[in-house]
Design a protein around this motif. Structure first.
Motif, PDB file in Angstrom:
ATOM      1  N   UNK A   1       0.833  -1.213   0.000  1.00  0.00           N
ATOM      2  CA  UNK A   1       0.000   0.000   0.000  1.00  0.00           C
ATOM      3  C   UNK A   1       0.867   1.263   0.000  1.00  0.00           C
ATOM      4  N   UNK A   2       1.959   1.238   0.768  1.00  0.00           N
ATOM      5  CA  UNK A   2       2.858   2.388   0.783  1.00  0.00           C
ATOM      6  C   UNK A   2       3.490   2.592  -0.595  1.00  0.00           C
ATOM      7  N   UNK A   3       3.918   1.509  -1.228  1.00  0.00           N
ATOM      8  CA  UNK A   3       4.518   1.609  -2.567  1.00  0.00           C
ATOM      9  C   UNK A   3       3.514   2.169  -3.564  1.00  0.00           C
ATOM     10  N   UNK A   4       2.279   1.696  -3.492  1.00  0.00           N
ATOM     11  CA  UNK A   4       1.234   2.195  -4.379  1.00  0.00           C
ATOM     12  C   UNK A   4       1.064   3.705  -4.214  1.00  0.00           C
ATOM     13  N   UNK A   5       1.012   4.158  -2.970  1.00  0.00           N
ATOM     14  CA  UNK A   5       0.798   5.588  -2.732  1.00  0.00           C
ATOM     15  C   UNK A   5       1.985   6.416  -3.213  1.00  0.00           C
ATOM     16  N   UNK A   6       3.188   5.887  -3.087  1.00  0.00           N
ATOM     17  CA  UNK A   6       4.353   6.650  -3.543  1.00  0.00           C
ATOM     18  C   UNK A   6       4.351   6.768  -5.067  1.00  0.00           C
ATOM     19  N   UNK A   7       3.938   5.716  -5.766  1.00  0.00           N
ATOM     20  CA  UNK A   7       3.829   5.788  -7.229  1.00  0.00           C
ATOM     21  C   UNK A   7       2.828   6.878  -7.626  1.00  0.00           C
ATOM     22  N   UNK A   8       1.702   6.940  -6.929  1.00  0.00           N
ATOM     23  CA  UNK A   8       0.686   7.947  -7.243  1.00  0.00           C
ATOM     24  C   UNK A   8       1.174   9.350  -6.890  1.00  0.00           C
ATOM     25  N   UNK A   9       1.890   9.466  -5.780  1.00  0.00           N
ATOM     26  CA  UNK A   9       2.475  10.745  -5.376  1.00  0.00           C
ATOM     27  C   UNK A   9       3.487  11.215  -6.419  1.00  0.00           C
TER      28      UNK A   9
END
Length: 347
Positions: A189-197
Protein backbone atom coordinates in the motif's frame (compact mmCIF):
# COMPACT_ATOMS: atom_id res chain seq x y z
CA UNK A 1 12.09 3.55 -11.04
CA UNK A 2 15.81 3.04 -10.41
CA UNK A 3 16.78 3.42 -6.73
CA UNK A 4 20.46 3.80 -7.62
CA UNK A 5 19.90 6.97 -9.67
CA UNK A 6 20.77 10.28 -7.98
CA UNK A 7 20.28 12.99 -10.58
CA UNK A 8 19.01 15.79 -8.38
CA UNK A 9 21.35 18.06 -6.49
CA UNK A 10 20.27 21.52 -5.39
CA UNK A 11 23.27 23.66 -4.45
CA UNK A 12 21.70 27.12 -4.42
CA UNK A 13 18.70 28.66 -2.72
CA UNK A 14 15.74 29.42 -4.94
CA UNK A 15 15.27 33.00 -6.07
CA UNK A 16 12.38 34.82 -4.43
CA UNK A 17 9.59 36.09 -6.71
CA UNK A 18 7.21 38.81 -5.49
CA UNK A 19 3.43 38.59 -5.71
CA UNK A 20 2.23 40.52 -8.75
CA UNK A 21 -0.91 42.64 -8.95
CA UNK A 22 -2.54 40.02 -11.19
CA UNK A 23 -1.85 37.26 -8.64
CA UNK A 24 -3.15 39.52 -5.86
CA UNK A 25 -6.44 39.86 -7.74
CA UNK A 26 -6.69 36.08 -8.05
CA UNK A 27 -6.05 35.67 -4.32
CA UNK A 28 -8.67 38.28 -3.53
CA UNK A 29 -11.24 36.67 -5.83
CA UNK A 30 -10.81 33.28 -4.14
CA UNK A 31 -10.67 34.51 -0.53
CA UNK A 32 -6.96 33.90 -0.02
CA UNK A 33 -6.09 37.53 0.72
CA UNK A 34 -6.85 39.00 4.15
CA UNK A 35 -5.48 41.85 6.30
CA UNK A 36 -3.13 40.64 9.02
CA UNK A 37 -2.54 42.07 12.49
CA UNK A 38 1.25 41.90 12.06
CA UNK A 39 3.62 41.25 9.18
CA UNK A 40 6.54 38.94 8.48
CA UNK A 41 8.90 41.88 8.97
CA UNK A 42 7.53 42.44 12.49
CA UNK A 43 8.58 38.94 13.50
CA UNK A 44 12.17 39.62 12.46
CA UNK A 45 12.61 42.06 15.36
CA UNK A 46 13.63 39.39 17.87
CA UNK A 47 16.42 40.14 20.34
CA UNK A 48 17.84 36.67 20.98
CA UNK A 49 17.66 33.03 19.83
CA UNK A 50 18.54 29.60 21.17
CA UNK A 51 18.68 26.27 19.32
CA UNK A 52 15.69 23.93 19.39
CA UNK A 53 16.42 20.22 19.90
CA UNK A 54 14.14 17.27 19.23
CA UNK A 55 13.26 14.54 21.72
CA UNK A 56 16.43 12.65 20.79
CA UNK A 57 18.63 15.67 21.50
CA UNK A 58 19.35 16.39 17.84
CA UNK A 59 19.50 19.93 16.49
CA UNK A 60 16.32 20.59 14.47
CA UNK A 61 17.89 23.55 12.61
CA UNK A 62 15.09 25.68 14.09
CA UNK A 63 15.86 28.45 16.57
CA UNK A 64 13.43 29.60 19.25
CA UNK A 65 13.32 33.40 19.19
CA UNK A 66 12.96 35.85 22.07
CA UNK A 67 11.35 39.28 21.80
CA UNK A 68 11.82 42.35 23.93
CA UNK A 69 9.16 42.64 26.62
CA UNK A 70 7.95 45.92 25.12
CA UNK A 71 7.15 44.13 21.82
CA UNK A 72 6.24 40.64 22.93
CA UNK A 73 2.64 41.34 24.01
CA UNK A 74 1.77 43.06 20.72
CA UNK A 75 3.44 40.33 18.62
CA UNK A 76 1.87 37.45 20.55
CA UNK A 77 -1.57 39.03 20.45
CA UNK A 78 -1.21 39.59 16.70
CA UNK A 79 -0.17 35.97 16.17
CA UNK A 80 -3.13 34.71 18.18
CA UNK A 81 -5.46 36.91 16.16
CA UNK A 82 -4.02 35.56 12.89
CA UNK A 83 -4.41 31.96 14.08
CA UNK A 84 -8.09 32.58 14.84
CA UNK A 85 -8.44 34.27 11.44
CA UNK A 86 -6.90 31.25 9.71
CA UNK A 87 -8.85 28.62 11.63
CA UNK A 88 -12.15 30.25 12.57
CA UNK A 89 -12.68 33.09 10.14
CA UNK A 90 -11.74 35.74 12.71
CA UNK A 91 -14.06 34.81 15.59
CA UNK A 92 -12.15 36.77 18.26
CA UNK A 93 -14.26 35.41 21.13
CA UNK A 94 -11.96 32.36 20.94
CA UNK A 95 -8.80 34.36 21.60
CA UNK A 96 -9.15 34.31 25.39
CA UNK A 97 -8.48 30.58 25.56
CA UNK A 98 -5.47 30.65 23.23
CA UNK A 99 -1.87 31.58 23.91
CA UNK A 100 1.38 31.65 21.95
CA UNK A 101 3.72 29.17 23.62
CA UNK A 102 6.74 29.46 21.32
CA UNK A 103 7.97 31.12 18.13
CA UNK A 104 10.65 29.27 16.14
CA UNK A 105 12.66 30.55 13.20
CA UNK A 106 14.41 28.58 10.44
CA UNK A 107 17.23 29.99 8.32
CA UNK A 108 17.58 26.68 6.43
CA UNK A 109 14.53 26.93 4.15
CA UNK A 110 14.07 29.18 1.13
CA UNK A 111 11.20 31.05 2.77
CA UNK A 112 12.94 31.52 6.17
CA UNK A 113 9.75 30.53 7.97
CA UNK A 114 8.57 31.23 11.48
CA UNK A 115 6.70 28.38 13.16
CA UNK A 116 4.25 29.43 15.85
CA UNK A 117 3.08 27.03 18.54
CA UNK A 118 -0.39 27.90 19.84
CA UNK A 119 -1.77 26.24 22.98
CA UNK A 120 -5.37 26.01 24.19
CA UNK A 121 -5.29 27.06 27.85
CA UNK A 122 -8.39 25.00 28.70
CA UNK A 123 -6.95 21.61 27.76
CA UNK A 124 -3.24 22.19 26.92
CA UNK A 125 -3.79 20.98 23.35
CA UNK A 126 -1.45 22.68 20.90
CA UNK A 127 -1.27 23.42 17.19
CA UNK A 128 1.14 25.09 14.79
CA UNK A 129 0.99 27.53 11.92
CA UNK A 130 3.67 29.14 9.78
CA UNK A 131 4.55 32.73 8.94
CA UNK A 132 6.61 33.08 5.74
CA UNK A 133 7.75 35.55 3.12
CA UNK A 134 5.16 35.53 0.34
CA UNK A 135 6.73 34.00 -2.77
CA UNK A 136 4.77 33.77 -6.02
CA UNK A 137 5.95 30.30 -7.10
CA UNK A 138 5.18 28.91 -3.64
CA UNK A 139 1.67 30.37 -3.77
CA UNK A 140 1.07 28.79 -7.18
CA UNK A 141 2.19 25.48 -5.67
CA UNK A 142 -0.23 25.84 -2.76
CA UNK A 143 -3.11 26.64 -5.10
CA UNK A 144 -2.38 23.81 -7.55
CA UNK A 145 -2.18 21.39 -4.62
CA UNK A 146 -5.49 22.65 -3.25
CA UNK A 147 -7.31 22.48 -6.59
CA UNK A 148 -5.84 19.35 -8.19
CA UNK A 149 -4.73 17.03 -5.38
CA UNK A 150 -6.80 15.05 -2.85
CA UNK A 151 -5.51 17.45 -0.16
CA UNK A 152 -6.97 20.77 0.95
CA UNK A 153 -4.63 23.65 1.75
CA UNK A 154 -5.46 26.47 4.17
CA UNK A 155 -3.43 29.66 3.83
CA UNK A 156 -3.71 33.48 3.76
CA UNK A 157 -1.68 36.16 1.99
CA UNK A 158 -1.30 39.85 2.68
CA UNK A 159 1.37 41.95 1.00
CA UNK A 160 4.72 40.25 1.52
CA UNK A 161 3.42 37.90 4.25
CA UNK A 162 2.16 34.34 3.85
CA UNK A 163 0.35 32.35 6.56
CA UNK A 164 0.11 28.56 6.23
CA UNK A 165 -1.74 25.98 8.25
CA UNK A 166 0.34 23.12 9.67
CA UNK A 167 0.10 19.93 7.59
CA UNK A 168 0.01 16.97 9.95
CA UNK A 169 1.87 13.76 9.18
CA UNK A 170 5.11 11.90 9.72
CA UNK A 171 7.99 13.67 7.91
CA UNK A 172 9.26 11.46 5.10
CA UNK A 173 12.82 11.24 6.45
CA UNK A 174 11.50 10.23 9.88
CA UNK A 175 9.14 7.70 8.31
CA UNK A 176 11.95 6.09 6.33
CA UNK A 177 14.20 5.99 9.39
CA UNK A 178 11.76 4.84 12.08
CA UNK A 179 8.67 3.34 10.40
CA UNK A 180 9.77 1.62 7.21
CA UNK A 181 11.05 -1.44 9.09
CA UNK A 182 7.92 -1.93 11.23
CA UNK A 183 6.60 -5.49 10.90
CA UNK A 184 2.97 -4.32 10.57
CA UNK A 185 3.71 -1.86 7.75
CA UNK A 186 1.71 -2.64 4.61
CA UNK A 187 4.56 -2.17 2.15
CA UNK A 188 2.47 -2.73 -0.96
CA UNK A 189 0.00 0.00 0.00
CA UNK A 190 2.86 2.39 0.78
CA UNK A 191 4.52 1.61 -2.57
CA UNK A 192 1.23 2.20 -4.38
CA UNK A 193 0.80 5.59 -2.73
CA UNK A 194 4.35 6.65 -3.54
CA UNK A 195 3.83 5.79 -7.23
CA UNK A 196 0.69 7.95 -7.24
CA UNK A 197 2.47 10.74 -5.38
CA UNK A 198 5.30 10.60 -7.92
CA UNK A 199 2.79 10.86 -10.77
CA UNK A 200 0.96 13.77 -9.17
CA UNK A 201 4.12 15.80 -8.56
CA UNK A 202 5.19 15.36 -12.18
CA UNK A 203 1.77 16.33 -13.51
CA UNK A 204 1.71 19.53 -11.44
CA UNK A 205 5.45 20.21 -11.94
CA UNK A 206 6.03 20.36 -8.18
CA UNK A 207 9.74 19.90 -7.57
CA UNK A 208 12.21 19.08 -4.80
CA UNK A 209 10.29 16.34 -3.03
CA UNK A 210 13.22 15.20 -0.96
CA UNK A 211 12.17 13.09 2.03
CA UNK A 212 11.94 16.04 4.44
CA UNK A 213 9.67 17.99 2.08
CA UNK A 214 6.69 15.64 2.34
CA UNK A 215 4.84 13.78 5.07
CA UNK A 216 3.27 10.33 5.24
CA UNK A 217 -0.25 10.34 6.70
CA UNK A 218 -1.15 7.00 8.28
CA UNK A 219 -4.85 6.19 8.67
CA UNK A 220 -5.96 3.06 10.55
CA UNK A 221 -8.46 1.08 8.49
CA UNK A 222 -10.67 -1.89 9.33
CA UNK A 223 -8.00 -3.99 7.64
CA UNK A 224 -4.48 -2.77 8.40
CA UNK A 225 -3.51 0.82 7.50
CA UNK A 226 -3.90 3.24 4.62
CA UNK A 227 -1.22 5.77 3.62
CA UNK A 228 -1.12 9.08 1.85
CA UNK A 229 2.01 10.96 0.84
CA UNK A 230 1.49 14.71 0.66
CA UNK A 231 3.91 17.60 0.09
CA UNK A 232 4.55 20.21 2.76
CA UNK A 233 7.04 22.39 0.86
CA UNK A 234 6.02 24.23 -2.30
CA UNK A 235 9.07 26.46 -2.82
CA UNK A 236 10.08 24.57 -5.96
CA UNK A 237 6.80 24.83 -7.84
CA UNK A 238 7.74 25.04 -11.53
CA UNK A 239 11.15 26.51 -10.82
CA UNK A 240 13.90 24.07 -11.82
CA UNK A 241 14.92 23.26 -15.37
CA UNK A 242 15.63 19.54 -14.96
CA UNK A 243 12.70 17.20 -15.56
CA UNK A 244 13.91 14.80 -12.88
CA UNK A 245 13.49 17.51 -10.26
CA UNK A 246 9.72 16.94 -10.56
CA UNK A 247 9.96 13.18 -10.03
CA UNK A 248 10.43 12.19 -6.36
CA UNK A 249 11.74 8.80 -7.50
CA UNK A 250 15.04 10.41 -8.51
CA UNK A 251 15.94 11.86 -5.09
CA UNK A 252 18.50 9.80 -3.23
CA UNK A 253 16.66 10.41 0.07
CA UNK A 254 13.73 8.41 -1.29
CA UNK A 255 15.73 5.34 -2.38
CA UNK A 256 14.40 3.04 0.38
CA UNK A 257 10.78 3.66 -0.69
CA UNK A 258 11.69 3.51 -4.38
CA UNK A 259 13.28 0.13 -3.70
CA UNK A 260 9.96 -1.07 -2.23
CA UNK A 261 8.18 0.03 -5.40
CA UNK A 262 10.56 -1.84 -7.70
CA UNK A 263 10.58 -4.97 -5.51
CA UNK A 264 6.86 -5.24 -4.79
CA UNK A 265 5.10 -3.77 -7.83
CA UNK A 266 5.03 -5.24 -11.31
CA UNK A 267 5.56 -2.62 -14.08
CA UNK A 268 2.00 -3.19 -15.29
CA UNK A 269 0.72 -2.60 -11.76
CA UNK A 270 2.65 0.69 -11.62
CA UNK A 271 1.02 1.73 -14.88
CA UNK A 272 -2.37 0.91 -13.38
CA UNK A 273 -1.72 3.16 -10.36
CA UNK A 274 -0.40 5.94 -12.60
CA UNK A 275 -3.56 5.71 -14.70
CA UNK A 276 -5.72 5.80 -11.56
CA UNK A 277 -4.02 9.02 -10.46
CA UNK A 278 -4.39 10.61 -13.90
CA UNK A 279 -8.08 9.70 -13.92
CA UNK A 280 -8.59 11.42 -10.56
CA UNK A 281 -6.60 14.40 -11.83
CA UNK A 282 -8.81 14.63 -14.91
CA UNK A 283 -11.95 14.65 -12.73
CA UNK A 284 -10.55 17.40 -10.52
CA UNK A 285 -9.64 19.45 -13.58
CA UNK A 286 -13.22 19.12 -14.84
CA UNK A 287 -14.71 19.98 -11.46
CA UNK A 288 -12.53 23.08 -10.92
CA UNK A 289 -11.99 24.11 -14.54
CA UNK A 290 -12.95 27.80 -14.10
CA UNK A 291 -10.79 28.34 -11.03
CA UNK A 292 -7.95 26.39 -12.61
CA UNK A 293 -8.17 28.47 -15.79
CA UNK A 294 -7.97 31.69 -13.75
CA UNK A 295 -4.95 30.35 -11.88
CA UNK A 296 -3.05 29.07 -14.92
CA UNK A 297 -3.83 32.20 -16.96
CA UNK A 298 -2.29 34.23 -14.13
CA UNK A 299 0.67 31.88 -13.92
CA UNK A 300 1.34 32.03 -17.67
CA UNK A 301 1.87 35.80 -17.49
CA UNK A 302 4.04 35.63 -14.36
CA UNK A 303 7.79 35.14 -13.93
CA UNK A 304 8.56 32.42 -11.40
CA UNK A 305 11.83 31.09 -12.82
CA UNK A 306 14.69 32.15 -15.06
CA UNK A 307 14.33 31.98 -18.83
CA UNK A 308 17.26 29.56 -18.89
CA UNK A 309 15.37 27.09 -16.69
CA UNK A 310 12.18 27.52 -18.73
CA UNK A 311 14.11 26.72 -21.91
CA UNK A 312 15.77 23.67 -20.36
CA UNK A 313 12.52 22.26 -18.97
CA UNK A 314 10.55 22.77 -22.18
CA UNK A 315 13.24 20.90 -24.12
CA UNK A 316 13.27 18.00 -21.65
CA UNK A 317 9.47 17.77 -21.56
CA UNK A 318 9.32 17.91 -25.37
CA UNK A 319 11.66 14.93 -25.55
CA UNK A 320 9.84 13.08 -22.76
CA UNK A 321 6.37 13.45 -24.29
CA UNK A 322 7.60 13.56 -27.90
CA UNK A 323 5.49 16.69 -28.37
CA UNK A 324 6.93 19.67 -30.27
CA UNK A 325 4.33 22.03 -28.78
CA UNK A 326 6.43 22.32 -25.61
CA UNK A 327 9.07 24.18 -27.57
CA UNK A 328 6.56 27.00 -28.15
CA UNK A 329 6.06 27.58 -24.38
CA UNK A 330 7.49 30.83 -23.05
CA UNK A 331 6.81 30.58 -19.31
CA UNK A 332 6.48 28.03 -16.54
CA UNK A 333 2.74 28.64 -16.61
CA UNK A 334 2.66 27.64 -20.28
CA UNK A 335 4.50 24.43 -19.39
CA UNK A 336 2.13 23.59 -16.52
CA UNK A 337 -0.88 24.12 -18.79
CA UNK A 338 0.46 21.82 -21.52
CA UNK A 339 1.78 19.28 -19.03
CA UNK A 340 -1.65 18.90 -17.42
CA UNK A 341 -3.29 18.64 -20.81
CA UNK A 342 -0.97 15.86 -21.95
CA UNK A 343 -1.02 13.90 -18.71
CA UNK A 344 -4.76 13.30 -19.04
CA UNK A 345 -5.13 13.33 -22.83
CA UNK A 346 -5.68 9.56 -23.25
CA UNK A 347 -8.43 9.30 -20.63
Amino acid sequence: MNPSVDLNNISKKKQHYPVTERLQRYLRDYDREAPLAITYQDLLHFTDTYPLYDRWGQDTLWQTVVYDQSQMHEIYEGLTRIYVQLKSGGNESLMEQLSVQRVDYCTFGNSNPFRIRIVNLLNDNYDYFYFKKADASRIYGLELEHVLSPNRINYLVHGASLIEEHIAGIPGDEFIKHYLSRPNLNRVRLAKEFVKFNERCFALLLGDMRSYNYVVVVTPDFEEEQYRVRPIDFDQQSYEGRKTMYLPQFFKDNNPIVALCTQLLHPETMKQYQNEERTLLFRRIRAARYRLKDLVDCMRKDTISSQEKVTQLREELARHHKVEEFRHCHSMGDLVRLQLKLMVRHL
